[in-house]
Design a protein around this motif. Structure first.
Motif, mmCIF file in Angstrom:
data_model
loop_
_atom_site.group_PDB
_atom_site.id
_atom_site.type_symbol
_atom_site.label_atom_id
_atom_site.label_comp_id
_atom_site.label_asym_id
_atom_site.label_seq_id
_atom_site.Cartn_x
_atom_site.Cartn_y
_atom_site.Cartn_z
ATOM 1 N N GLY A 182 -4.711 0.325 -4.281
ATOM 2 C CA GLY A 182 -5.826 0.453 -3.346
ATOM 3 C C GLY A 182 -7.143 0.632 -4.077
ATOM 4 O O GLY A 182 -8.181 0.088 -3.686
ATOM 5 N N ILE A 183 -7.122 1.393 -5.156
ATOM 6 C CA ILE A 183 -8.323 1.613 -5.969
ATOM 7 C C ILE A 183 -8.717 0.337 -6.708
ATOM 8 O O ILE A 183 -9.894 -0.037 -6.759
ATOM 9 C CB ILE A 183 -8.089 2.765 -6.972
ATOM 10 N N GLU B 196 -2.522 -4.880 5.304
ATOM 11 C CA GLU B 196 -3.749 -4.202 5.735
ATOM 12 C C GLU B 196 -4.913 -5.181 5.821
ATOM 13 O O GLU B 196 -5.687 -5.167 6.788
ATOM 14 C CB GLU B 196 -4.073 -3.069 4.761
ATOM 15 N N THR B 197 -5.062 -6.048 4.833
ATOM 16 C CA THR B 197 -6.164 -7.019 4.839
ATOM 17 C C THR B 197 -5.978 -8.065 5.944
ATOM 18 O O THR B 197 -6.962 -8.521 6.544
ATOM 19 C CB THR B 197 -6.272 -7.716 3.476
ATOM 20 N N LEU C 132 -8.763 -2.947 -3.478
ATOM 21 C CA LEU C 132 -9.678 -2.709 -2.352
ATOM 22 C C LEU C 132 -10.888 -1.867 -2.737
ATOM 23 O O LEU C 132 -11.733 -1.580 -1.884
ATOM 24 C CB LEU C 132 -8.918 -2.022 -1.209
ATOM 25 N N LYS C 133 -10.948 -1.451 -4.017
ATOM 26 C CA LYS C 133 -12.072 -0.640 -4.515
ATOM 27 C C LYS C 133 -12.236 0.646 -3.718
ATOM 28 O O LYS C 133 -13.358 1.096 -3.460
ATOM 29 C CB LYS C 133 -13.374 -1.444 -4.472
ATOM 30 N N LYS C 134 -11.121 1.240 -3.308
ATOM 31 C CA LYS C 134 -11.180 2.468 -2.516
ATOM 32 C C LYS C 134 -11.393 3.674 -3.412
ATOM 33 O O LYS C 134 -11.028 3.661 -4.597
ATOM 34 C CB LYS C 134 -9.898 2.651 -1.704
ATOM 35 N N ARG C 135 -11.980 4.703 -2.850
ATOM 36 C CA ARG C 135 -12.150 5.972 -3.542
ATOM 37 C C ARG C 135 -11.671 7.085 -2.622
ATOM 38 O O ARG C 135 -11.916 7.057 -1.418
ATOM 39 C CB ARG C 135 -13.619 6.195 -3.937
ATOM 40 N N TYR C 136 -10.988 8.053 -3.184
ATOM 41 C CA TYR C 136 -10.412 9.131 -2.401
ATOM 42 C C TYR C 136 -10.976 10.467 -2.858
ATOM 43 O O TYR C 136 -11.480 10.603 -3.982
ATOM 44 C CB TYR C 136 -8.886 9.138 -2.537
ATOM 45 N N ILE D 27 -0.840 -3.616 1.033
ATOM 46 C CA ILE D 27 -2.274 -3.932 1.022
ATOM 47 C C ILE D 27 -2.526 -5.303 1.647
ATOM 48 O O ILE D 27 -3.515 -5.506 2.364
ATOM 49 C CB ILE D 27 -2.812 -3.881 -0.424
ATOM 50 N N THR E 170 -4.155 2.948 7.145
ATOM 51 C CA THR E 170 -4.224 2.284 5.860
ATOM 52 C C THR E 170 -2.820 2.186 5.250
ATOM 53 O O THR E 170 -1.896 2.894 5.673
ATOM 54 C CB THR E 170 -5.129 3.046 4.886
#
Length: 312
Positions: free
Chosen positions: A89-90, A163-164, A93-97, A160, A246
């Motif tokens: 995901g990071i 999800e997309t 999708l360039k996600k940050r948690y 993922i 997600t």
């Protein structure tokens, strides 16, 4: 229900899986696809990709057991799905948690790892191998580790991908449920002899009278029917969840479900529940509460509850 079936016929996994896929495919063909007259909202080529990913993960996970991978290690590796889902995901999708999310995933993974490791029995290595074959065994083991790592990452990538798709084409959980179970059905032709063999064995099991309706049928077919119904409810819930949450949250829920099944099997078979199991359970419980941020919801509630006596 599946537990009773597997205890009496250990090799019945194929007929159980086929029954689940067939039931969901028929139900979806009638009520979702409208007997094939309704066009899918998501292009069917994407469903072929999704099914190919799922098939690849299943085959690689099963084949890894033939590469000197012990069952405990196999189970522990699959417990790392949360970490894999977060990592991809990071990256993709360039996600940050938040820090609490990282800590919660780590705690849940550690808890499941602990319980799995303490519950699984070590599988003895093949005694027929000679000592001079040690290097070859080690190389096959490395290949097994590589296969498990690939399957773990592929499974996370599949989540993922789903999800997309839902973000691009909208939420179509019933449609996804149908195509993900209808498209793989031809593959069961390869397992037809095994499925037929167990169908005959099921028909030879003792008779059972179904309560309320009074229908009499072999008890193994009753177990299979109950398993199909309960699995349908469970799988449909998971597919609805994939459209609303997600991929990481879905992975967390599915992983927790596996954890509950593990705890249930420990209690059902009366296996020792050690202090390590309690520690692992605590990690999972605390990690889940951290992920859902229940503390933030309880804070205002507790503050209001403390003020009530003063106002009265």
């Amino acid at each position: 229900f599946l537990l009773h079936a597997c205890r009496q016929f250990p090799g019945c996994g194929n007929i159980v899986t086929f029954s689940q896929f067939l039931f969901i495919a028929v139900e979806g063909f009638i009520f979702e696809a409208n007997f094939g007259r309704k066009r899918p909202a998501i292009p069917i080529r994407y469903y072929f990709i999704m099914v190919a990913m799922f098939f690849t993960v299943s085959v690689v996970n099963n084949y890894a057991l033939n590469l000197n991978i012990a069952m405990p290690l196999h189970m522990i590796f699959r417990s790392g799905s949360l970490i894999a889902s977060m990592a991809l995901g990071i990256i993709i999708l360039k996600k940050r948690y938040s820090v609490s999310k990282y800590m919660s995933i780590a705690l849940v993974s550690l808890g499941i790892f602990t319980c799995t490791f303490m519950s699984a029995k070590q599988v003895a290595s093949d005694s027929s191998l000679k000592e001079e074959d040690g290097l070859q065994v080690f190389l096959w083991w490395l290949l097994g580790i590589a296969a498990l790592t690939f399957a773990l990452l592929m499974s996370a990538r599949m989540g993922i991908f789903q999800e997309t798709l839902y973000k691009q084409f909208g939420k179509h959980s019933k449609e996804a449920l149908f195509y993900n179970h209808a498209l793989p059905l031809p593959g069961f032709l390869l397992l037809a002899p095994n499925i037929y063999h167990h169908a005959v064995l099921f028909s030879q099991s003792e008779l059972f009278q179904v309560p309320v309706i009074g229908l009499t049928l072999p008890i193994m077919w009753f177990y299979l029917l109950m398993n199909v119904i309960t699995q349908y409810v469970c799988i449909r819930g998971v597919f609805i969840l994939t459209t609303e949450c997600t991929s990481l949250t879905v992975t967390l829920v599915v992983t927790l479900r596996k954890f509950v099944s593990l705890i249930f099997s420990i209690l059902y078979f009366r296996n020792p529940f050690t202090a390590w199991h309690w520690l692992g359970t605590t990690f999972v419980f605390v990690g889940t509460l951290m992920y859902t941020e229940v503390w933030n919801s309880l804070g205002p509630f507790l503050a209001r509850w403390r003020k009530r006596p003063k106002e009265e």
